[in-house]
Design a protein around this motif. Sequence first.
Motif, short mmCIF file in Angstrom:
data_model
loop_
_atom_site.label_atom_id
_atom_site.label_comp_id
_atom_site.label_asym_id
_atom_site.label_seq_id
_atom_site.Cartn_x
_atom_site.Cartn_y
_atom_site.Cartn_z
N GLU A 58 0.83 -1.21 0.00
CA GLU A 58 0.00 0.00 0.00
C GLU A 58 0.86 1.26 0.00
OE1 GLU A 58 -3.13 1.91 3.08
OE2 GLU A 58 -3.48 -0.20 2.54
N MET A 59 1.97 1.23 0.75
CA MET A 59 2.86 2.39 0.80
C MET A 59 3.56 2.60 -0.53
SD MET A 59 4.40 2.02 4.66
CE MET A 59 5.95 2.65 4.15
N GLN A 60 3.75 1.53 -1.30
CA GLN A 60 4.42 1.64 -2.58
C GLN A 60 3.49 2.05 -3.70
OE1 GLN A 60 6.25 -2.17 -3.20
NE2 GLN A 60 7.85 -1.81 -1.71
N TYR A 61 2.21 2.23 -3.40
CA TYR A 61 1.25 2.55 -4.45
C TYR A 61 1.64 3.83 -5.19
CZ TYR A 61 -3.07 3.37 -6.91
OH TYR A 61 -3.99 3.60 -7.89
N PHE A 62 1.93 4.88 -4.45
CA PHE A 62 2.39 6.12 -5.06
C PHE A 62 3.90 6.09 -5.11
CE2 PHE A 62 -1.78 7.56 -3.56
CZ PHE A 62 -2.28 8.03 -4.76
N SER A 63 4.42 5.44 -6.12
CA SER A 63 5.85 5.28 -6.26
C SER A 63 6.19 5.08 -7.73
CB SER A 63 6.30 4.06 -5.44
OG SER A 63 7.63 3.78 -5.68
N LEU A 64 7.17 5.83 -8.19
CA LEU A 64 7.54 5.75 -9.61
C LEU A 64 7.98 4.34 -9.99
CD1 LEU A 64 8.09 7.09 -12.34
CD2 LEU A 64 10.35 7.69 -11.50
N ILE A 114 17.39 19.60 1.28
CA ILE A 114 16.47 18.48 1.10
C ILE A 114 17.11 17.22 1.67
CG2 ILE A 114 15.42 16.98 -0.64
CD1 ILE A 114 14.93 19.48 -2.32
N ASN A 115 16.32 16.47 2.45
CA ASN A 115 16.81 15.26 3.09
C ASN A 115 16.26 14.00 2.44
OD1 ASN A 115 18.17 16.73 5.11
ND2 ASN A 115 16.25 16.98 6.19
N LYS A 116 14.96 13.85 2.46
CA LYS A 116 14.32 12.64 1.96
C LYS A 116 13.47 12.99 0.74
CE LYS A 116 14.21 10.13 6.24
NZ LYS A 116 13.45 9.34 7.16
N ILE A 117 13.42 12.05 -0.19
CA ILE A 117 12.73 12.27 -1.45
C ILE A 117 11.84 11.07 -1.73
CG2 ILE A 117 13.02 12.55 -3.93
CD1 ILE A 117 15.84 13.68 -3.27
N LYS A 118 10.61 11.35 -2.16
CA LYS A 118 9.70 10.30 -2.62
C LYS A 118 9.18 10.74 -3.98
CE LYS A 118 6.81 6.81 -2.22
NZ LYS A 118 7.21 5.45 -2.23
N ILE A 119 9.58 10.00 -5.00
CA ILE A 119 9.13 10.31 -6.36
C ILE A 119 7.80 9.60 -6.56
CG2 ILE A 119 9.66 10.16 -8.81
CD1 ILE A 119 12.60 10.29 -8.04
N LEU A 120 6.73 10.39 -6.70
CA LEU A 120 5.39 9.83 -6.76
C LEU A 120 5.06 9.24 -8.12
CD1 LEU A 120 3.57 12.68 -4.82
CD2 LEU A 120 4.42 10.51 -3.93
N ASN A 121 5.44 9.93 -9.18
CA ASN A 121 5.18 9.46 -10.54
C ASN A 121 6.10 10.19 -11.50
OD1 ASN A 121 3.99 12.00 -10.88
ND2 ASN A 121 1.94 11.23 -10.48
N HIS A 122 5.71 10.31 -12.75
CA HIS A 122 6.57 10.93 -13.76
C HIS A 122 6.48 12.45 -13.77
CE1 HIS A 122 2.65 10.61 -15.57
NE2 HIS A 122 3.01 11.48 -16.49
N LYS A 123 5.76 13.02 -12.81
CA LYS A 123 5.60 14.48 -12.76
C LYS A 123 5.85 15.10 -11.38
CE LYS A 123 4.43 15.26 -16.99
NZ LYS A 123 5.30 16.01 -17.86
#
Length: 164
Positions: A58-64, A114-123
């Motif tokens: 579920e946590m990986q759902y929004f993940s590139l 910036i410390n932590k990064i979460k790439i949600l998708n291609h934008k």
Amino acid sequence: MKNKLFLYLFIFASLIALYLFVSGGSMVDAKEKRIVGLENKVIQLQDSVQVTELKALEMQYFSLENNDDALAYYDHLNIKDATRYISDKLLETNETKGNNPLIPYEGMENDFKINKIKILNHKWIIADFSDGKYWGEVLIKYELKDDLGVDFSLVDNLLYTRSN
């Protein structure tokens, strides 16, 4: 006399055999209870592993890296790991002297980086920033170009306030 000795030995051996039989039976019962208890713990652990796996999915759902449609935008660029490449490019903005240019606040203790990064998708990217004492988050829009350059633009931000 010889008969009485054999009788006493027989009674003594019978008592030892009876003791071993009773204690062996109680040992078996104790071992069975322990096995049942361990089986129940294994079942509980399996259930908690399943719950943890579902939460991780579920946590990986929004993940590139798990979004095939978003990754399809980068097929023509021959990038092995798009998430890592974009994260590295974003972290390069920390190398500028002073605050990170994507953070619209002036650092109070040190420079905001910036410390932590979460790439949600291609934008979109969500990132955490801090100056060591104060912290916040930014929502960044990005574009990965054909020449492998990346343009970042700030969409929204927030700075957490301390209430001491």
